[in-house]
Write a protein that holds these residues in place. Structure first.
Motif, PDB file in Angstrom:
ATOM      1  N   ALA A 196      -4.782  -7.404  -6.715  1.00 60.17           N
ATOM      2  CA  ALA A 196      -5.379  -6.066  -6.655  1.00 60.17           C
ATOM      3  C   ALA A 196      -4.344  -4.994  -6.981  1.00 60.17           C
ATOM      4  N   SER A 217       0.807  -1.228   0.000  1.00 67.23           N
ATOM      5  CA  SER A 217       0.000   0.000   0.000  1.00 67.23           C
ATOM      6  C   SER A 217       0.840   1.277   0.000  1.00 67.23           C
ATOM      7  N   THR A 258      -3.523  -5.187 -10.722  1.00 68.63           N
ATOM      8  CA  THR A 258      -4.652  -4.671 -11.503  1.00 68.63           C
ATOM      9  C   THR A 258      -4.702  -3.149 -11.461  1.00 68.63           C
ATOM     10  N   GLU A 259      -4.522  -2.600 -10.263  1.00 73.62           N
ATOM     11  CA  GLU A 259      -4.580  -1.139 -10.123  1.00 73.62           C
ATOM     12  C   GLU A 259      -3.469  -0.460 -10.917  1.00 73.62           C
ATOM     13  N   ARG A 260      -2.247  -0.925 -10.737  1.00 78.82           N
ATOM     14  CA  ARG A 260      -1.120  -0.318 -11.449  1.00 78.82           C
ATOM     15  C   ARG A 260      -1.192  -0.635 -12.947  1.00 78.82           C
ATOM     16  N   SER A 276      -3.826  -1.282 -14.838  1.00 84.26           N
ATOM     17  CA  SER A 276      -4.887  -0.531 -15.514  1.00 84.26           C
ATOM     18  C   SER A 276      -4.443   0.887 -15.825  1.00 84.26           C
ATOM     19  N   ASP A 277      -3.715   1.480 -14.897  1.00 84.81           N
ATOM     20  CA  ASP A 277      -3.219   2.844 -15.117  1.00 84.81           C
ATOM     21  C   ASP A 277      -2.254   2.900 -16.303  1.00 84.81           C
TER      22      ASP A 277
END
Length: 228
Positions: A141, A87, A144-146, A148-149
């Motif tokens: 997660a 995080s 996916t977050e990084r 997608s960006d």
């Protein structure tokens, strides 16, 4: 018609039993840190200051106690450290290295507890599977977050995550039983492996079709860069 009212005494007893189990699990972890990862029920009970009969009042057998200790260690030590690292507000490479450092560090800094919950063969495999699933979901997660960006396809994210988590877990477990290299070197090698995998996924945009169409050859090594 009368409706049955909940029995307050039963609720209080159930809560007492839950609280007491947690106290005894925390006592077990402390006892194992003192007595060692091979501590038996007699040693654990003596270190906590209760009779073995008390332990068996709250735990069916040693397997039940080891399983509860595994869940507690994962809940209060391992996952908070890994999740905190993932995080962080940092670049992707630093996130990978930080998460690996926390995982390896948590195991290395509590060797007797790790040996107790992982080395005795008494724990419930489903608890370890639950931890691996949770760890994989956290990694997925983050990817996916990084991803997608960055416009990376993430259809294969859960498979990637299980490969990464399984490799880390197995390699770290091997290292705890065969300390053939220092901790910093373990983190360096694991980071090299995991980062190379993530970098390769990113280079293909997460697309298996694009990856399959790429040329796959090992890069030439400059003689001046070879390890001595």
């Amino acid at each position: 018609m009368r409706t049955a009212r909940p029995d307050g005494r039963k609720r209080r007893w159930r809560q007492h039993k839950i609280n007491r189990r947690e106290e005894l699990v925390d006592g077990t972890l402390a006892a194992v840190r003192t007595r060692g990862g091979n501590a038996g029920m007699d040693e654990i009970a003596a270190e906590i200051g209760v009779s073995k009969t008390v332990l068996y009042r709250y735990f069916a057998d040693k397997n039940d106690l080891v399983n509860a200790a595994m869940q507690r260690f994962i809940e209060i030590t391992l996952m908070p450290r890994v999740y905190g690292a993932i995080s962080l507000d940092a670049d992707e490479y630093q996130l990978v290295r930080s998460a690996l450092a926390e995982y390896v560090g948590a195991v290395d800094e509590d060797p007797e507890v790790y040996r107790f919950i992982m080395g005795t063969g008494s724990g419930d495999p489903s608890s370890l599977a639950d931890f691996e699933r949770l760890f994989a979901e956290v990694v997925a997660a983050a990817i996916t977050e990084r991803g997608s960006d960055l416009g990376i396809e993430t259809e294969g994210v859960m498979l990637w995550s299980y490969v990464i988590v399984g490799g880390i877990q197995l390699a770290t477990h091997w290292w705890t039983t065969n300390k053939s290299m220092p901790r910093d070197e373990v983190i360096d090698y694991l980071t090299m492996m995991v980062w190379s995998a993530i970098e390769g996924m990113a280079r293909a945009g997460g697309s298996r079709a694009k990856f399959a169409g790429q040329e796959h050859v090992l890069p030439p090594i400059d003689p001046g860069d070879q390890a001595v």
